[in-house]
Design a protein around this motif. Structure first.
Motif, mmCIF file in Angstrom:
data_model
loop_
_atom_site.group_PDB
_atom_site.id
_atom_site.type_symbol
_atom_site.label_atom_id
_atom_site.label_comp_id
_atom_site.label_asym_id
_atom_site.label_seq_id
_atom_site.Cartn_x
_atom_site.Cartn_y
_atom_site.Cartn_z
ATOM 1 N N VAL A 1 47.777 -60.385 91.580
ATOM 2 C CA VAL A 1 48.001 -59.626 90.341
ATOM 3 C C VAL A 1 49.473 -59.226 90.211
ATOM 4 O O VAL A 1 50.070 -59.302 89.128
ATOM 5 C CB VAL A 1 47.094 -58.376 90.311
ATOM 6 N N GLY A 2 50.071 -58.807 91.335
ATOM 7 C CA GLY A 2 51.468 -58.375 91.301
ATOM 8 C C GLY A 2 52.413 -59.482 90.916
ATOM 9 O O GLY A 2 53.295 -59.291 90.046
ATOM 10 N N PHE A 3 52.272 -60.672 91.521
ATOM 11 C CA PHE A 3 53.160 -61.788 91.190
ATOM 12 C C PHE A 3 52.960 -62.255 89.744
ATOM 13 O O PHE A 3 53.922 -62.648 89.070
ATOM 14 C CB PHE A 3 52.937 -62.950 92.157
ATOM 15 N N MET A 4 51.716 -62.223 89.297
ATOM 16 C CA MET A 4 51.464 -62.635 87.916
ATOM 17 C C MET A 4 52.068 -61.629 86.937
ATOM 18 O O MET A 4 52.634 -62.025 85.901
ATOM 19 C CB MET A 4 49.957 -62.753 87.671
ATOM 20 N N ILE B 1 58.421 -70.236 95.100
ATOM 21 C CA ILE B 1 58.102 -71.229 94.074
ATOM 22 C C ILE B 1 59.116 -71.164 92.947
ATOM 23 O O ILE B 1 59.592 -72.190 92.437
ATOM 24 C CB ILE B 1 56.674 -70.991 93.529
ATOM 25 N N GLN B 2 59.471 -69.966 92.564
ATOM 26 C CA GLN B 2 60.510 -69.736 91.561
ATOM 27 C C GLN B 2 61.238 -68.453 91.942
ATOM 28 O O GLN B 2 60.696 -67.614 92.639
ATOM 29 C CB GLN B 2 59.897 -69.618 90.170
ATOM 30 N N PRO B 3 62.481 -68.288 91.555
ATOM 31 C CA PRO B 3 63.257 -67.105 91.958
ATOM 32 C C PRO B 3 62.538 -65.812 91.592
ATOM 33 O O PRO B 3 61.947 -65.690 90.519
ATOM 34 C CB PRO B 3 64.571 -67.275 91.196
ATOM 35 N N LEU C 1 48.229 -68.263 87.847
ATOM 36 C CA LEU C 1 47.231 -67.821 88.838
ATOM 37 C C LEU C 1 47.347 -68.611 90.130
ATOM 38 O O LEU C 1 47.356 -68.039 91.228
ATOM 39 C CB LEU C 1 45.821 -67.963 88.252
ATOM 40 N N SER C 2 47.457 -69.929 90.016
ATOM 41 C CA SER C 2 47.540 -70.768 91.217
ATOM 42 C C SER C 2 48.838 -70.500 91.978
ATOM 43 O O SER C 2 48.838 -70.413 93.212
ATOM 44 C CB SER C 2 47.434 -72.242 90.846
ATOM 45 N N ASP C 3 49.961 -70.372 91.240
ATOM 46 C CA ASP C 3 51.236 -70.102 91.906
ATOM 47 C C ASP C 3 51.232 -68.717 92.553
ATOM 48 O O ASP C 3 51.769 -68.535 93.658
ATOM 49 C CB ASP C 3 52.379 -70.197 90.895
#
Length: 367
Positions: free
Chosen positions: A49-52, A78-80, A59-61
Motif C-alpha cells: 500500500v505504501g509503495f503504491m 524498480i523506479q527511483p 500492484l505487482s511492482d
C-alpha cells in the motif's frame, strides 16, 4: 507412612500434569508462530500500500519491491524513489528486522526446547484423548499394564495409559499408544486422561500406597467409573475396597491358584484359557450383555422364545440377577428381566452376529 505419602500427593495435586504442560506449551508456541506470521503478512500489506500510494507503483511492482526490501537481497529499485519513498523503505527495513528476529526466536526456541515432531504428535494425541468416551484408563505400563493393553487392543476397546517413567513414556510414544505422561494420583492427570467420561480404570502399580491413593482420587472424580486395582496382600485388598475400588486383584493369589489347578486339571485350564481369549489361537470368547442393551423385542421373554442358538449360534451359559446372584447354565424357561445381565459364549463370528441381531445399535459397554 501411608498418610505421609498421601499428604505429599495432595500437595502435588495443586500442580499441572506433564501432559497438560506440554499441551499448553505447544499452544503457546503455535500462538507465537501465528503472531509472527501475522506480523509478516501485515508488513507486506503495509509495504504494498505504501509503495503504491507514495510513489505510484503498480500492484505487482509494489509487491515485488516490498518482497526484495523485506528480504534484503540487495536488488535495485524498480523506479527511483522519492524522499518520502526512501523514508518509508527505511521504516519497512527497520520494522522488519524486529519481526524477523522475533519469528526466528520463536522457531528456534520451539526446536531447541523440544523435538518439534514429538511435540506435534503429543499435541494431536492429547486432543484425541479429550474426545474419548466409555474408554479404559490404565495406570502404569508395567507387566500388568502391558498385558491389559494387549487384551484391550485385541478386543478393539479404547484405552489411555498413564505413565510417569521417562523410558516407558518414550516406549509408549514410539509404539503409537494413547498415553498421558504424569502422576496418576494427581487430579489433573486423571482429568487429562478423561476420567469423567471413562468406563473403567485399572490401577496396576507395584506401590500399594500409590494404588490406594489413585483409587481414592479416581472415585472422587467419577462416582460411576468401574475401578479395578492391584493388591499385594489381603490387607491392601481391604484398603482398596474401602477406598472405592470395585475389584481388588491379588495377582500372586491368582497365579498360585492357576498353577495349582494345572497340577490336577491341566486340560480344564487350557479350555478356560481358550474361552478367556488367552493365548494366540483364540476361537471362542465370553461376552457379558446387560438387559438395557438388548433390542426391545428380546426383553422380558423366556430364553426358549428368543431362538438365539438358531439365529446367532451363541449359547447363554450364565445370568446375573438384579440382586447380584448368578444362575449357571440357565434353563430355557428363565425370563430375561430388568436388572439382569447375560453371559454368552460363542466364536468371534457368532458373537458379532449376536451384537448385530440382538443388541441395540446404540448400546453402551457395561460399566
Amino acid at each position: 507412612m501411608l498418610t505421609n505419602k498421601f499428604k505429599v500427593r495432595r500437595n502435588k495435586n495443586k500442580t499441572r500434569s506433564t501432559s497438560q504442560q506440554h499441551y499448553q506449551r505447544v499452544s503457546k508456541y503455535l500462538r507465537n508462530i501465528a503472531l509472527a506470521a501475522g506480523l509478516l503478512i501485515l508488513t507486506v500489506l503495509i509495504g504494498v500500500v505504501g509503495f503504491m500510494f507514495i510513489d505510484n507503483y503498480s500492484l505487482s511492482d509494489a509487491f515485488y519491491m516490498t518482497i526484495i526490501t523485506l528480504s534484503t537481497v540487495g536488488y535495485g529499485e524498480i523506479q527511483p524513489l522519492s524522499f518520502n519513498g526512501r523514508l518509508f523503505t527505511s521504516f519497512i527495513i527497520i520494522f522488519n528486522i524486529g519481526i524477523f528476529a522475533y519469528a526466528i526466536s520463536v522457531l528456534s526456541s520451539f526446536i531447541i526446547e523440544g523435538d518439534l515432531r514429538k511435540f506435534m504428535k503429543d499435541y494431536r494425541m492429547y486432543q484425541k484423548i479429550q474426545s474419548l468416551h466409555n474408554h479404559t484408563i490404565i495406570c502404569g505400563f508395567g507387566r500388568h499394564g502391558r498385558e491389559i493393553s494387549q487384551e484391550l487392543t485385541k478386543n478393539k476397546l479404547p484405552y489411555v495409559i498413564i505413565e510417569s517413567d521417562e523410558e516407558k513414556v518414550e516406549e509408549l510414544r514410539k509404539g503409537g499408544y494413547a498415553f498421558i505422561e504424569g502422576d496418576a494420583a494427581m487430579d489433573q492427570t486423571l482429568l487429562d486422561a478423561g476420567i469423567e467420561h471413562a468406563m473403567s480404570i485399572v490401577v496396576t502399580f507395584g506401590d500399594d500406597a500409590l494404588n490406594v491413593y489413585t483409587v481414592l482420587t479416581a472415585r472422587e472424580l467419577n462416582k460411576l467409573v468401574r475401578v479395578i486395582a492391584r493388591a499385594s496382600n489381603h490387607a491392601v485388598e481391604r484398603k482398596l475396597l474401602r477406598a472405592g475400588a470395585d475389584y481388588a486383584v491379588l495377582s500372586e493369589v491368582i497365579g498360585g491358584f492357576y498353577m495349582a489347578t494345572l497340577i490336577y486339571q491341566p486340560r480344564m485350564v487350557e479350555f478356560l484359557n481358550l474361552l478367556s481369549n488367552l493365548g494366540n489361537d483364540v476361537s471362542m470368547s465370553f461376552k457379558e450383555v446387560d438387559y438395557k442393551d438388548l433390542r426391545p423385542e428380546f426383553k422380558d421373554k423366556q430364553i426358549r422364545d428368543l431362538n438365539l442358538r438358531s439365529q446367532t449360534g451363541v449359547n447363554i451359559i450364565g445370568a446375573r440377577l438384579a440382586n447380584g446372584k448368578y444362575i449357571i447354565n440357565p434353563g430355557p424357561e428363565t425370563a430375561i428381566v430388568k436388572g439382569m445381565s447375560l453371559v454368552i459364549l460363542g466364536d468371534e463370528q457368532q458373537v458379532n452376529t449376536f451384537e448385530q441381531v440382538v443388541m441395540h445399535p446404540n448400546h453402551r459397554p457395561l460399566a
